[in-house]
Design a protein around this motif. Structure first.
Motif, PDB file in Angstrom:
ATOM      1  N   TYR A  24       1.715   5.079   6.743  1.00  0.00           N
ATOM      2  CA  TYR A  24       0.723   4.031   7.008  1.00  0.00           C
ATOM      3  C   TYR A  24      -0.650   4.645   7.277  1.00  0.00           C
ATOM      4  CZ  TYR A  24      -1.718   0.396   9.667  1.00  0.00           C
ATOM      5  OH  TYR A  24      -2.649  -0.504  10.131  1.00  0.00           O
ATOM      6  N   THR A  27      -2.710   5.456   4.204  1.00  0.00           N
ATOM      7  CA  THR A  27      -3.116   4.375   3.299  1.00  0.00           C
ATOM      8  C   THR A  27      -4.494   3.896   3.724  1.00  0.00           C
ATOM      9  OG1 THR A  27      -2.146   2.634   4.670  1.00  0.00           O
ATOM     10  CG2 THR A  27      -0.723   3.639   2.996  1.00  0.00           C
ATOM     11  N   ASP A  28      -5.019   2.903   3.036  1.00  0.00           N
ATOM     12  CA  ASP A  28      -6.335   2.392   3.410  1.00  0.00           C
ATOM     13  C   ASP A  28      -6.282   1.445   4.612  1.00  0.00           C
ATOM     14  OD1 ASP A  28      -5.055   0.361   2.130  1.00  0.00           O
ATOM     15  OD2 ASP A  28      -6.620   0.006   0.638  1.00  0.00           O
ATOM     16  N   MET A  29      -5.092   1.171   5.149  1.00  0.00           N
ATOM     17  CA  MET A  29      -4.872   0.389   6.367  1.00  0.00           C
ATOM     18  C   MET A  29      -5.591  -0.960   6.344  1.00  0.00           C
ATOM     19  SD  MET A  29      -4.729   3.104   9.472  1.00  0.00           S
ATOM     20  CE  MET A  29      -5.862   4.376   9.003  1.00  0.00           C
ATOM     21  N   THR A  30      -5.413  -1.709   5.279  1.00  0.00           N
ATOM     22  CA  THR A  30      -6.010  -3.042   5.205  1.00  0.00           C
ATOM     23  C   THR A  30      -5.155  -4.091   5.903  1.00  0.00           C
ATOM     24  OG1 THR A  30      -4.954  -3.396   3.066  1.00  0.00           O
ATOM     25  CG2 THR A  30      -7.220  -2.555   3.045  1.00  0.00           C
ATOM     26  N   VAL A  31      -3.923  -3.739   6.236  1.00  0.00           N
ATOM     27  CA  VAL A  31      -3.020  -4.645   6.958  1.00  0.00           C
ATOM     28  C   VAL A  31      -2.543  -3.943   8.228  1.00  0.00           C
ATOM     29  CG1 VAL A  31      -2.238  -5.856   4.892  1.00  0.00           C
ATOM     30  CG2 VAL A  31      -0.985  -3.865   5.682  1.00  0.00           C
ATOM     31  N   SER A  32      -1.968  -4.718   9.129  1.00  0.00           N
ATOM     32  CA  SER A  32      -1.452  -4.126  10.363  1.00  0.00           C
ATOM     33  C   SER A  32      -0.207  -3.305  10.061  1.00  0.00           C
ATOM     34  CB  SER A  32      -1.131  -5.222  11.382  1.00  0.00           C
ATOM     35  OG  SER A  32       0.023  -5.940  10.969  1.00  0.00           O
ATOM     36  N   GLU A  35       2.830  -5.539   9.439  1.00  0.00           N
ATOM     37  CA  GLU A  35       2.826  -6.106   8.087  1.00  0.00           C
ATOM     38  C   GLU A  35       3.160  -5.036   7.049  1.00  0.00           C
ATOM     39  OE1 GLU A  35      -1.086  -7.718   7.885  1.00  0.00           O
ATOM     40  OE2 GLU A  35      -0.498  -9.592   8.858  1.00  0.00           O
ATOM     41  N   PHE A  36       2.697  -3.817   7.281  1.00  0.00           N
ATOM     42  CA  PHE A  36       2.990  -2.707   6.382  1.00  0.00           C
ATOM     43  C   PHE A  36       4.495  -2.453   6.328  1.00  0.00           C
ATOM     44  CE2 PHE A  36       3.435   1.900   5.578  1.00  0.00           C
ATOM     45  CZ  PHE A  36       2.772   1.988   4.365  1.00  0.00           C
TER      46      PHE A  36
END
Length: 81
Positions: A24, A27-32, A35-36
């Protein structure tokens, strides 16, 4: 024995959680993070206390035994080729 198995699953769950968290972070961490994990289809190895308390109905137990019996040879001829 049960405590040893529970501890083993605890350690494996923690390691799995750590690997997912490291993934996680990269990644670009666009979601919590929650959620990931859902998007990955993450399911913990250990059962929650609530799941342990839920009793299996007799019908469900019979269904599980029938399914398991597909993989077990009860007539004593197992291992022969």
């Amino acid at each position: 024995m049960s405590k040893a198995v529970d501890f083993y699953f605890y350690v494996q769950s923690e390691e799995q959680e750590e690997r997912i968290y490291q993934q996680y972070l990269h990644t670009d961490m666009t979601v919590s993070f929650v959620e990931f994990k859902k998007a990955l289809g993450y399911k913990p190895l250990r059962q929650s206390k609530q799941e342990k308390k839920e009793a299996v109905t007799q019908e469900e137990e019979i269904k599980r035994l029938k399914r398991a019996s597909q993989f077990i040879n009860f007539n004593g001829e197992g291992g022969k080729e």
